[in-house]
Design an enzyme around this catalytic site. Structure first.
Site, PDB file in Angstrom:
ATOM      1  N   GLY A 104     -15.880 -48.991 -84.461  1.00  0.00           N
ATOM      2  CA  GLY A 104     -14.448 -49.241 -84.346  1.00  0.00           C
ATOM      3  C   GLY A 104     -13.988 -50.086 -85.519  1.00  0.00           C
ATOM      4  O   GLY A 104     -14.765 -50.880 -86.054  1.00  0.00           O
ATOM      5  N   GLN A 109      -8.504 -55.813 -90.040  1.00  0.00           N
ATOM      6  CA  GLN A 109      -9.829 -56.100 -90.600  1.00  0.00           C
ATOM      7  C   GLN A 109      -9.951 -55.688 -92.069  1.00  0.00           C
ATOM      8  O   GLN A 109     -10.854 -56.136 -92.765  1.00  0.00           O
ATOM      9  CB  GLN A 109     -10.931 -55.371 -89.801  1.00  0.00           C
ATOM     10  CG  GLN A 109     -11.083 -55.868 -88.380  1.00  0.00           C
ATOM     11  CD  GLN A 109     -12.194 -55.113 -87.677  1.00  0.00           C
ATOM     12  OE1 GLN A 109     -11.983 -54.040 -87.131  1.00  0.00           O
ATOM     13  NE2 GLN A 109     -13.403 -55.664 -87.703  1.00  0.00           N
ATOM     14  N   CYS A 165     -19.052 -57.273 -84.185  1.00  0.00           N
ATOM     15  CA  CYS A 165     -17.812 -57.003 -84.909  1.00  0.00           C
ATOM     16  C   CYS A 165     -18.106 -57.034 -86.400  1.00  0.00           C
ATOM     17  O   CYS A 165     -18.808 -57.922 -86.882  1.00  0.00           O
ATOM     18  CB  CYS A 165     -16.766 -58.076 -84.565  1.00  0.00           C
ATOM     19  SG  CYS A 165     -15.184 -57.844 -85.395  1.00  0.00           S
ATOM     20  N   LEU A 166     -17.555 -56.051 -87.129  1.00  0.00           N
ATOM     21  CA  LEU A 166     -17.753 -56.013 -88.585  1.00  0.00           C
ATOM     22  C   LEU A 166     -17.170 -57.262 -89.251  1.00  0.00           C
ATOM     23  O   LEU A 166     -17.616 -57.635 -90.326  1.00  0.00           O
ATOM     24  CB  LEU A 166     -17.107 -54.749 -89.171  1.00  0.00           C
ATOM     25  CG  LEU A 166     -17.828 -53.434 -88.849  1.00  0.00           C
ATOM     26  CD1 LEU A 166     -16.953 -52.243 -89.194  1.00  0.00           C
ATOM     27  CD2 LEU A 166     -19.165 -53.349 -89.572  1.00  0.00           C
ATOM     28  N   HIS A 189     -11.520 -54.365 -77.490  1.00  0.00           N
ATOM     29  CA  HIS A 189     -11.961 -55.151 -78.650  1.00  0.00           C
ATOM     30  C   HIS A 189     -11.073 -54.867 -79.868  1.00  0.00           C
ATOM     31  O   HIS A 189     -10.616 -55.794 -80.536  1.00  0.00           O
ATOM     32  CB  HIS A 189     -13.436 -54.817 -78.949  1.00  0.00           C
ATOM     33  CG  HIS A 189     -13.986 -55.461 -80.177  1.00  0.00           C
ATOM     34  ND1 HIS A 189     -14.995 -56.407 -80.130  1.00  0.00           N
ATOM     35  CD2 HIS A 189     -13.688 -55.312 -81.499  1.00  0.00           C
ATOM     36  CE1 HIS A 189     -15.259 -56.813 -81.366  1.00  0.00           C
ATOM     37  NE2 HIS A 189     -14.493 -56.150 -82.214  1.00  0.00           N
ATOM     38  N   GLU A 190     -10.824 -53.583 -80.123  1.00  0.00           N
ATOM     39  CA  GLU A 190     -10.001 -53.205 -81.287  1.00  0.00           C
ATOM     40  C   GLU A 190      -8.542 -53.587 -81.072  1.00  0.00           C
ATOM     41  O   GLU A 190      -7.858 -54.038 -81.990  1.00  0.00           O
ATOM     42  CB  GLU A 190     -10.132 -51.706 -81.579  1.00  0.00           C
ATOM     43  CG  GLU A 190     -11.550 -51.238 -81.902  1.00  0.00           C
ATOM     44  CD  GLU A 190     -12.234 -52.044 -82.987  1.00  0.00           C
ATOM     45  OE1 GLU A 190     -11.537 -52.560 -83.886  1.00  0.00           O
ATOM     46  OE2 GLU A 190     -13.467 -52.190 -82.924  1.00  0.00           O
ATOM     47  N   HIS A 225      -7.854 -57.054 -82.028  1.00  0.00           N
ATOM     48  CA  HIS A 225      -7.652 -57.279 -83.469  1.00  0.00           C
ATOM     49  C   HIS A 225      -6.165 -57.175 -83.833  1.00  0.00           C
ATOM     50  O   HIS A 225      -5.691 -57.917 -84.682  1.00  0.00           O
ATOM     51  CB  HIS A 225      -8.438 -56.262 -84.312  1.00  0.00           C
ATOM     52  CG  HIS A 225      -9.891 -56.610 -84.473  1.00  0.00           C
ATOM     53  ND1 HIS A 225     -10.323 -57.758 -85.090  1.00  0.00           N
ATOM     54  CD2 HIS A 225     -11.016 -55.940 -84.126  1.00  0.00           C
ATOM     55  CE1 HIS A 225     -11.648 -57.781 -85.103  1.00  0.00           C
ATOM     56  NE2 HIS A 225     -12.105 -56.680 -84.519  1.00  0.00           N
TER      57      HIS A 225
HETATM   58  C1  QAP Z   1     -16.526 -53.131 -81.714  1.00  0.00           C
HETATM   59  O1  QAP Z   1     -17.807 -53.219 -83.681  1.00  0.00           O
HETATM   60  C2  QAP Z   1     -17.533 -53.258 -80.609  1.00  0.00           C
HETATM   61  O2  QAP Z   1     -22.609 -57.420 -87.022  1.00  0.00           O
HETATM   62  C3  QAP Z   1     -16.946 -52.395 -82.930  1.00  0.00           C
HETATM   63  O3  QAP Z   1     -24.100 -56.347 -88.988  1.00  0.00           O
HETATM   64  C4  QAP Z   1     -18.907 -53.241 -80.841  1.00  0.00           C
HETATM   65  O4  QAP Z   1     -18.487 -51.514 -84.916  1.00  0.00           O
HETATM   66  C5  QAP Z   1     -17.092 -53.436 -79.333  1.00  0.00           C
HETATM   67  C6  QAP Z   1     -21.384 -53.976 -86.917  1.00  0.00           C
HETATM   68  C7  QAP Z   1     -19.804 -53.371 -79.777  1.00  0.00           C
HETATM   69  C8  QAP Z   1     -17.967 -53.556 -78.283  1.00  0.00           C
HETATM   70  C9  QAP Z   1     -19.319 -53.521 -78.498  1.00  0.00           C
HETATM   71  C10 QAP Z   1     -21.542 -55.314 -86.617  1.00  0.00           C
HETATM   72  C11 QAP Z   1     -22.143 -53.429 -87.932  1.00  0.00           C
HETATM   73  C12 QAP Z   1     -20.431 -53.122 -86.208  1.00  0.00           C
HETATM   74  C13 QAP Z   1     -22.441 -56.096 -87.310  1.00  0.00           C
HETATM   75  C14 QAP Z   1     -18.616 -52.678 -84.639  1.00  0.00           C
HETATM   76  C15 QAP Z   1     -23.205 -55.538 -88.333  1.00  0.00           C
HETATM   77  C16 QAP Z   1     -23.053 -54.201 -88.643  1.00  0.00           C
HETATM   78  C17 QAP Z   1     -19.566 -53.564 -85.284  1.00  0.00           C
HETATM   79 CO    CO Z   2     -14.103 -56.225 -84.309  1.00  0.00          CO
END
Ligand code: QAP
Ligand code: CO
Length: 179
Positions: free
Chosen positions: A47, A52, A105-106, A147-148, A151
Site C-alpha cells: 500500500g 508518503q 509502513c514504508l 492504514h492507508e 496517511h
Molecule cells: C501497510 O505497508 C500495511 O518496513 C502497507 O522495510 C502493511 O507496504 C498495513 C515495507 C502491513 C498493514 C499491515 C515496510 C517494506 C512495506 C518496511 C507496506 C520495509 C519494506 C510496508
Molecule cells: Co504506511
C-alpha cells in the site's frame, strides 16, 4: 519517487481533496497513480498513499494480492502484481468490530508492531476511472485500507500503539536517526 519517512512533517498534514470534475486534475491523478505504482512495487509495498511521496492529496493505492517469489535465503526474486485498488477522495463511512494485526509502513522502515483497528469498514471513494464506488472490507484488506486512509489524515500506525509502547518505539526510531 522518493518515500518520505517519519518524522517528516508532510506525513502529518490532513491531505486535501482532488477536484475530480476537472480534466487537468484527472490527468494529474492518472500520472501520479502510475508513478506511485512503480514506487510501491519497487519498494516491496502492499500500500502507498500520496502523502508518503510528498503529495498531500487524498489518494492511495493498495495491492494485497501480489505473489512474491523468494529464494532459499528469503531474498525476493520476483513479484507478480495482483489486483491494484485505487482510492481517490475516500471517506470511511462505517466501522465495526476489532482486530489486531502486525503492521509495517514504508515511511517507518524496519518497524513492525501489532495495531488494534476496526474489523470491518465501509469506504466511499472514486476509483481510477473516476467512478464513485463503495466497498465493504474485512480481514487484512480492511486493515490495509485503514492504514492507508490514516496517511491521508496525517496519521501513522505508530500513533495507534498503546502510549508506553508508542513512546518507546518513537524514541528508538529518533535515536537511530541521530546516531
Ligand atoms: C501497510 O505497508 C500495511 O518496513 C502497507 O522495510 C502493511 O507496504 C498495513 C515495507 C502491513 C498493514 C499491515 C515496510 C517494506 C512495506 C518496511 C507496506 C520495509 C519494506 C510496508
Ligand atoms: Co504506511
Amino acid at each position: 519517487m522518493e518515500i518520505l519517512v517519519f518524522p517528516n512533517n508532510i506525513l502529518r498534514k490532513i491531505a486535501e481533496k482532488w477536484d475530480i470534475k476537472s480534466n487537468t486534475e484527472r490527468n494529474r491523478i492518472s500520472k501520479l497513480i502510475e508513478d506511485m505504482k512503480l514506487t510501491m512495487y519497487g519498494s516491496n509495498g502492499i500500500g502507498l498513499a500520496a502523502p508518503q511521496v510528498g503529495i498531500s492529496k487524498r489518494l492511495f493505492i493498495i495491492d494485497v494480492e501480489q505473489k512474491v517469489e523468494k529464494d532459499e535465503d528469503g531474498e525476493v526474486i520476483s513479484r507478480i502484481p495482483g489486483e491494484l485498488l485505487v482510492f481517490i477522495n475516500s471517506r470511511i463511512i462505517h466501522k465495526e468490530g476489532m482486530v489486531i494485526y502486525e503492521e509495517g509502513c514504508l515511511s517507518v522502515p524496519g518497524v513492525y508492531e501489532e495495531v488494534k483497528r476496526a474489523e470491518i469498514i465501509t469506504i466511499e471513494y472514486y476509483d481510477e476511472n473516476f467512478e464513485k464506488k463503495q466497498m465493504t472490507a474485512e480481514g487484512f484488506l480492511s486493515v490495509v485500507v485503514q492504514h492507508e486512509y490514516d496517511h491521508t489524515e496525517g496519521k501513522l500506525f505508530i500513533d495507534r500503539l498503546p502510549v508506553v509502547r508508542r513512546t518507546l518505539v518513537k524514541n528508538r526510531i529518533l535515536k537511530g536517526k541521530n546516531l
